[in-house]
Design a protein around this motif. Structure first.
Motif, PDB file in Angstrom:
ATOM      1  N   VAL A   4       1.289  11.989   9.437  1.00 37.53           N
ATOM      2  CA  VAL A   4       0.912  11.123   8.320  1.00 37.53           C
ATOM      3  C   VAL A   4      -0.604  10.961   8.302  1.00 37.53           C
ATOM      4  CG1 VAL A   4       1.149   8.840   7.271  1.00 37.53           C
ATOM      5  CG2 VAL A   4       3.092   9.857   8.466  1.00 37.53           C
ATOM      6  N   ASP A  47       2.607  15.771   6.508  1.00 31.10           N
ATOM      7  CA  ASP A  47       3.903  15.585   5.873  1.00 31.10           C
ATOM      8  C   ASP A  47       3.903  14.465   4.841  1.00 31.10           C
ATOM      9  OD1 ASP A  47       5.258  17.627   7.364  1.00 31.10           O
ATOM     10  OD2 ASP A  47       5.163  16.292   9.096  1.00 31.10           O
ATOM     11  N   ALA A  48       2.925  13.548   4.936  1.00 34.69           N
ATOM     12  CA  ALA A  48       2.841  12.444   3.979  1.00 34.69           C
ATOM     13  C   ALA A  48       1.450  11.822   4.051  1.00 34.69           C
ATOM     14  CB  ALA A  48       3.907  11.385   4.252  1.00 34.69           C
ATOM     15  N   PRO A  74       3.810  14.428  -0.188  1.00 35.01           N
ATOM     16  CA  PRO A  74       4.221  13.109  -0.670  1.00 35.01           C
ATOM     17  C   PRO A  74       3.129  12.075  -0.444  1.00 35.01           C
ATOM     18  CG  PRO A  74       5.969  14.121   0.629  1.00 35.01           C
ATOM     19  CD  PRO A  74       4.760  14.975   0.805  1.00 35.01           C
ATOM     20  N   ASP A  96       4.428   9.178  -5.108  1.00 37.49           N
ATOM     21  CA  ASP A  96       5.876   9.234  -4.863  1.00 37.49           C
ATOM     22  C   ASP A  96       6.483   7.852  -4.708  1.00 37.49           C
ATOM     23  OD1 ASP A  96       6.692  12.251  -4.333  1.00 37.49           O
ATOM     24  OD2 ASP A  96       4.682  11.942  -3.549  1.00 37.49           O
ATOM     25  N   LEU A 112       8.159   4.914   3.987  1.00 35.56           N
ATOM     26  CA  LEU A 112       7.714   6.235   4.416  1.00 35.56           C
ATOM     27  C   LEU A 112       8.902   7.107   4.814  1.00 35.56           C
ATOM     28  CD1 LEU A 112       5.251   8.002   4.927  1.00 35.56           C
ATOM     29  CD2 LEU A 112       5.086   7.004   7.214  1.00 35.56           C
ATOM     30  N   VAL A 115      10.645   8.274   1.657  1.00 40.42           N
ATOM     31  CA  VAL A 115       9.887   9.317   0.971  1.00 40.42           C
ATOM     32  C   VAL A 115      10.089  10.659   1.665  1.00 40.42           C
ATOM     33  CG1 VAL A 115       7.543  10.171   0.557  1.00 40.42           C
ATOM     34  CG2 VAL A 115       8.151   7.853  -0.111  1.00 40.42           C
ATOM     35  N   LEU A 116      10.046  10.679   2.988  1.00 40.41           N
ATOM     36  CA  LEU A 116      10.234  11.931   3.724  1.00 40.41           C
ATOM     37  C   LEU A 116      11.646  12.477   3.546  1.00 40.41           C
ATOM     38  CD1 LEU A 116       8.285  11.165   7.025  1.00 40.41           C
ATOM     39  CD2 LEU A 116       7.678  12.819   5.258  1.00 40.41           C
TER      40      LEU A 116
END
Length: 239
Positions: A4, A47-48, A74, A96, A112, A115-116
């Motif tokens: 992240v 990844d985010a 994201p 997102d 979070l 979202v993932l």
């Protein structure tokens, strides 16, 4: 271990977010401004992204659009702005999801993780290795009036014109289309579309408002999305 990127200019808040995410098993990188965030996203994928809007060099909305220009990562926006029009603008710009400050560490982790789950194959931190994915009912292509929704192709057409929907708007429309004619409660939408416990009904209201606009209607003059007061929402063919 999912990674992240925290984009936050306040050192104390940034450190607090890093500690929360690290404790929950995330690999964390950070940036203190918008251009730093762009460098991080460009140099190594994450990844985010958790993006604060009050940045010293760029407006957070501009930073979001620039990130969207180079990556589909994201983005969870952290904002003190709770105006519905501003939130809709951010979602349409590519966010997102969003968190309104102040928020708890638990709420951040829940948003979070959700979202993932929705946007990638990367499991949220803390998911046991080899754990099976939760079974979900497959959504089928559906036509309601002049509205055609295909979840597999992730396309939606109204009177032959493709609708430009955000990821969440499409998920919401596809779920309602799959259950067309049925009244669906906001709590069920939060459970089955958002799949997270730490959100309120306003989240659904914001997305429904944006979706109505793209369907060419208003809450006061609905065509496809009918509100059943005190119960929920249903998608129907216009009469």
């Amino acid at each position: 271990m999912p990674s992240v990127l925290i984009v936050e200019d306040d050192p104390s808040i940034r450190q607090s977010l890093i500690e929360v995410l690290t404790e929950h098993g995330y690999a964390v990188r950070s940036a203190a401004d918008g251009f730093g965030a762009l460098r991080e996203v460009t140099q190594a994928p994450v990844d985010a992204v958790v993006l604060d809007l009050g940045l010293p060099d760029l407006d957070g909305g501009d930073a979001l659009r620039m990130i969207r220009g180079i990556s589909s990562v994201p983005v969870l926006v952290a904002t003190a702005r709770d105006d519905e029009r501003e939130i809709i603008k951010l979602l349409n710009a590519g966010a997102d999801d969003y968190l309104v400050k102040p928020f708890s560490g638990g709420q951040l982790i829940a948003r979070l993780s959700a979202v993932l789950r929705r946007t990638s194959h990367v499991p949220p931190a803390g998911t046991p290795a080899g754990a099976p994915a939760a079974a979900t009912e497959p959504l089928r292509p559906t036509t309601v009036g002049e509205l055609a929704v295909d979840p597999g192709a992730r396309t939606a057409y109204l009177a032959g014109q493709e609708l430009r929907l955000t990821r969440r708007e499409f998920d919401l429309l596809a779920f309602l289309a799959h259950h067309s004619g049925q009244v669906v409660s906001k709590r069920r939408l939060l459970t089955e579309v958002w799949r997270e416990p730490y959100v309120d009904d306003q989240t659904v209201d914001v997305h429904l408002s944006s979706l109505r606009r793209k369907l060419g209607e208003r809450a006061a003059a609905p065509r496809y999305l009918l509100t059943v007061r005190g119960v929920g929402i249903k998608l129907v063919a216009p009469r």
